[in-house]
Design an enzyme around this catalytic site. Sequence first.
Site, mmCIF file in Angstrom:
data_model
loop_
_atom_site.group_PDB
_atom_site.id
_atom_site.type_symbol
_atom_site.label_atom_id
_atom_site.label_comp_id
_atom_site.label_asym_id
_atom_site.label_seq_id
_atom_site.Cartn_x
_atom_site.Cartn_y
_atom_site.Cartn_z
ATOM 1 N N LYS A 161 0.775 -1.121 -0.026
ATOM 2 C CA LYS A 161 -0.021 -0.033 -0.067
ATOM 3 C C LYS A 161 0.715 1.275 0.033
ATOM 4 O O LYS A 161 1.960 1.272 0.682
ATOM 5 C CB LYS A 161 -0.755 0.188 1.422
ATOM 6 C CG LYS A 161 -2.062 1.041 1.387
ATOM 7 C CD LYS A 161 -3.195 0.522 0.725
ATOM 8 C CE LYS A 161 -4.095 1.624 0.467
ATOM 9 N NZ LYS A 161 -3.929 2.520 -0.618
ATOM 10 N N LYS A 210 5.104 2.193 8.443
ATOM 11 C CA LYS A 210 3.902 2.864 8.968
ATOM 12 C C LYS A 210 2.671 1.941 9.201
ATOM 13 O O LYS A 210 1.902 1.981 10.216
ATOM 14 C CB LYS A 210 3.438 3.924 7.811
ATOM 15 C CG LYS A 210 2.582 5.040 8.202
ATOM 16 C CD LYS A 210 2.192 5.969 6.976
ATOM 17 C CE LYS A 210 3.497 6.598 6.546
ATOM 18 N NZ LYS A 210 2.979 7.563 5.571
ATOM 19 N N ASN A 215 -3.136 18.900 0.981
ATOM 20 C CA ASN A 215 -3.920 17.947 1.852
ATOM 21 C C ASN A 215 -3.514 17.915 3.160
ATOM 22 O O ASN A 215 -4.376 18.228 3.917
ATOM 23 C CB ASN A 215 -3.928 16.660 0.814
ATOM 24 C CG ASN A 215 -4.748 15.666 1.594
ATOM 25 O OD1 ASN A 215 -4.551 14.998 2.679
ATOM 26 N ND2 ASN A 215 -6.167 15.736 1.255
ATOM 27 N N THR A 271 -5.333 12.327 6.725
ATOM 28 C CA THR A 271 -3.854 12.499 7.080
ATOM 29 C C THR A 271 -3.741 13.864 8.173
ATOM 30 O O THR A 271 -3.073 13.481 9.257
ATOM 31 C CB THR A 271 -2.791 12.703 6.102
ATOM 32 O OG1 THR A 271 -3.365 11.522 4.955
ATOM 33 C CG2 THR A 271 -1.616 12.334 6.500
ATOM 34 N N SER A 282 -7.510 5.111 4.316
ATOM 35 C CA SER A 282 -7.404 4.163 3.098
ATOM 36 C C SER A 282 -7.938 2.538 3.120
ATOM 37 O O SER A 282 -8.611 2.062 2.442
ATOM 38 C CB SER A 282 -6.048 4.210 2.534
ATOM 39 O OG SER A 282 -5.898 5.308 1.701
ATOM 40 N N LYS A 319 5.527 2.653 -2.778
ATOM 41 C CA LYS A 319 5.194 4.004 -3.093
ATOM 42 C C LYS A 319 5.457 4.092 -4.787
ATOM 43 O O LYS A 319 6.161 3.198 -5.410
ATOM 44 C CB LYS A 319 6.250 4.653 -2.398
ATOM 45 C CG LYS A 319 6.042 6.347 -2.615
ATOM 46 C CD LYS A 319 4.503 6.297 -1.250
ATOM 47 C CE LYS A 319 4.303 7.724 -0.894
ATOM 48 N NZ LYS A 319 3.595 7.977 0.321
HETATM 49 N N1 LIG Z 1 -1.852 13.089 0.970
HETATM 50 C C1 LIG Z 1 -1.915 11.987 2.013
HETATM 51 O O1 LIG Z 1 -2.813 11.251 2.411
HETATM 52 C C2 LIG Z 1 -0.502 11.748 2.931
HETATM 53 C C3 LIG Z 1 0.517 12.661 2.563
HETATM 54 N N2 LIG Z 1 1.812 12.316 3.180
HETATM 55 C C4 LIG Z 1 2.810 13.225 2.968
HETATM 56 O O2 LIG Z 1 2.547 14.764 3.304
HETATM 57 C C5 LIG Z 1 3.477 15.554 2.393
HETATM 58 C C6 LIG Z 1 2.503 16.559 1.638
HETATM 59 O O3 LIG Z 1 1.562 15.569 0.836
HETATM 60 P P1 LIG Z 1 0.118 16.459 0.303
HETATM 61 O O4 LIG Z 1 -0.334 17.439 1.336
HETATM 62 O O5 LIG Z 1 -0.653 14.949 -0.209
HETATM 63 O O6 LIG Z 1 0.583 17.057 -0.845
HETATM 64 P P2 LIG Z 1 -0.040 18.125 -1.715
HETATM 65 O O7 LIG Z 1 0.451 18.131 -3.075
HETATM 66 O O8 LIG Z 1 -1.547 18.274 -1.441
HETATM 67 O O9 LIG Z 1 0.559 19.511 -0.763
HETATM 68 C C7 LIG Z 1 1.743 19.701 -0.841
HETATM 69 C C8 LIG Z 1 2.047 21.284 -0.321
HETATM 70 O O10 LIG Z 1 3.305 21.565 0.095
HETATM 71 C C9 LIG Z 1 3.658 22.729 -0.522
HETATM 72 N N3 LIG Z 1 5.337 22.741 -0.699
HETATM 73 C C10 LIG Z 1 5.789 22.035 -1.759
HETATM 74 N N4 LIG Z 1 7.312 22.464 -1.630
HETATM 75 C C11 LIG Z 1 7.291 23.291 -0.647
HETATM 76 C C12 LIG Z 1 8.194 23.905 -0.012
HETATM 77 N N5 LIG Z 1 9.621 23.984 -0.229
HETATM 78 N N6 LIG Z 1 8.185 24.760 1.123
HETATM 79 C C13 LIG Z 1 6.682 24.808 1.444
HETATM 80 N N7 LIG Z 1 5.490 24.219 1.005
HETATM 81 C C14 LIG Z 1 6.020 23.502 -0.035
HETATM 82 C C15 LIG Z 1 2.950 22.778 -1.703
HETATM 83 O O11 LIG Z 1 2.823 24.053 -2.267
HETATM 84 C C16 LIG Z 1 1.557 22.281 -1.352
HETATM 85 O O12 LIG Z 1 0.745 23.468 -0.618
HETATM 86 C C17 LIG Z 1 4.109 14.442 1.681
HETATM 87 O O13 LIG Z 1 5.450 14.434 2.154
HETATM 88 C C18 LIG Z 1 3.376 13.475 1.535
HETATM 89 O O14 LIG Z 1 4.269 12.187 1.189
HETATM 90 C C19 LIG Z 1 2.017 11.406 4.385
HETATM 91 C C20 LIG Z 1 0.797 10.664 4.589
HETATM 92 C C21 LIG Z 1 -0.604 10.761 3.570
HETATM 93 O O1 LIG Z 2 -3.290 6.189 1.934
HETATM 94 C C1 LIG Z 2 -2.399 5.298 1.457
HETATM 95 O O2 LIG Z 2 -2.730 4.307 0.903
HETATM 96 C C2 LIG Z 2 -1.122 5.955 1.246
HETATM 97 C C3 LIG Z 2 -0.989 7.143 1.740
HETATM 98 C C4 LIG Z 2 0.479 7.600 1.704
HETATM 99 O O3 LIG Z 2 1.303 7.548 0.628
HETATM 100 C C5 LIG Z 2 1.415 7.704 2.798
HETATM 101 O O4 LIG Z 2 0.950 7.566 3.954
HETATM 102 O O5 LIG Z 2 2.554 8.248 2.629
#
Ligand SMILES: NC(=O)C1=CN([C@@H]2O[C@H](COP(=O)(O)OP(=O)(O)OC[C@H]3O[C@@H](n4cnc5c(N)ncnc54)[C@H](O)[C@@H]3O)[C@@H](O)[C@H]2O)C=CC1
Ligand SMILES: O=C(O)CCC(=O)C(=O)O
Length: 424
Positions: A78, A102, A229, A198, A358, A114
């Site tokens: 996953k 995790k 997100n 998250t 998820s 991933k």
């Molecule tokens: N979406 C999910 O359910 C999950 C996400 N994550 C992790 O959380 C982190 C963010 O993921 P999401 O929120 O899904 O991505 P996203 O694409 O929705 O948002 C990323 C955000 O980070 C900002 N960003 C990018 N580079 C930056 C920088 N240098 N300085 C400040 N802001 C910056 C972007 O502008 C955006 O606001 C990643 O590391 C991802 O692997 C972890 C677990 C689950």
């Molecule tokens: O929701 C999932 O299955 C995985 C989310 C994810 O990529 C993460 O936790 O880093």
Amino acid sequence: MSYIEPAPIKDKENPLESMMQRFDKAVDLLGISEEMYHILKVPRKQVIVGLPVTMDSGEIKTFEGYRVIHSTILGPSKGGIRFDPDVNLDEVRALAAWMTWKCAVVDIPYGGAKGGVACNPREMSAGEMERLMRAYTTALLDVFGPDQDIPAPDMGTGPREMAWLMDEYSKSKGMTVPAVVTGKPLVLGGSLGRTEATGRGVMVSALAGMEKLRINPYRATAAVQGFGNVGSYAALLLRERGVAIHAISDISGAYYNDKGIDVADAVAYRSSNNGSLEGYPGAEQIPGDDLLTLPVDVLVPAAKEDVITRKNVSGIQAKMIVEGANGPTSFKADDIINEKGIMVVPDILANAGGVTVSYFEWVQNRIGYKWTLERINRRTDRIMKDSFDKVYETSLKYKVSLRIAAYIVAIDKVSSTYKYRGGF
Ligand SMILES: NC(=O)C1=CN([C@@H]2O[C@H](COP(=O)(O)OP(=O)(O)OC[C@H]3O[C@@H](n4cnc5c(N)ncnc54)[C@H](O)[C@@H]3O)[C@@H](O)[C@H]2O)C=CC1
Ligand SMILES: O=C(O)CCC(=O)C(=O)O
């Protein structure tokens, strides 16, 4: 040696190296055998695909995509799919291993994987994104499957991309297969609560940590890096629990207001401004990196890896770091953080709310039934709090940081499963 090592990593900061340093530390404390060490370390499968895509201009551009299956011992693998210019194989390998740890920390029956494509979603039209996601899915039809490998969103992807993946995969099978992917739109079998899951888990972890440090949330302040997100929901939900959000940021810069940011207003501004905080009028713009060293109680890095490093760690003033992002802290910063007495709720615990919901989405798809939001939130909150408590107790038992304790919990579970199953 039972494994030929890949070439040494020479980069200054490398998430794979950070993951391995912590893994090695936890393994030493647990005292597992060298054979088991290599079984746990080496990913089961690493796929690299070339993806030719017709761009709106008519030009055919070829992207490189990856899917790494780190482990399937606890169940189907996953993990999300990342669309970002910096995606590379080492990054995806680290992220895949983190998914294994995790899922084990929160005790859900999944292995870790991933995926990613090196591309820039900010410069691509919806049509280009759709063609790229469909090409990626087609290239990985043999890898994905509801009992094999189940993708989800990560940076740069969301419900829209998961819908295209589900459609492409379903067409290839001649039937609708919602359980092949999670994080789908609700109408396609997505789960209530997944979008905010998250960020919600980050909030639950932050409150659990604050309780240990005797910080009253109604008197606490926070800074949140990343307003996608994870970051935006973490900020919204922390605000709802009383925490004043003094700074937020995205790729356009950081925004600071010492009276507290109206987070709902910032979300509305972002929606009306093409997904960006650029020009946000509710706060003063400050240099992006300054957010990390603000005098707040809680720092939530929720953007990308290696933002807290040896170079800036001494300036951090927060009492707690709650890692919304995967790998935001380089291992080179760990010792200084520990010396400063900062509590870090590590990524493999703090951001596990997403994969937990998820899992609930996948279960609902398989039983053909929909749970209420109340049920999902209650179960997720309980899993997050119980997991925090287990990691906290382990940190006291081994006299280590919460990060190393989380690795110990995870590695113990995965290695015990291998021992029972045998058949290597
Ligand atoms: N979406 C999910 O359910 C999950 C996400 N994550 C992790 O959380 C982190 C963010 O993921 P999401 O929120 O899904 O991505 P996203 O694409 O929705 O948002 C990323 C955000 O980070 C900002 N960003 C990018 N580079 C930056 C920088 N240098 N300085 C400040 N802001 C910056 C972007 O502008 C955006 O606001 C990643 O590391 C991802 O692997 C972890 C677990 C689950
Ligand atoms: O929701 C999932 O299955 C995985 C989310 C994810 O990529 C993460 O936790 O880093």
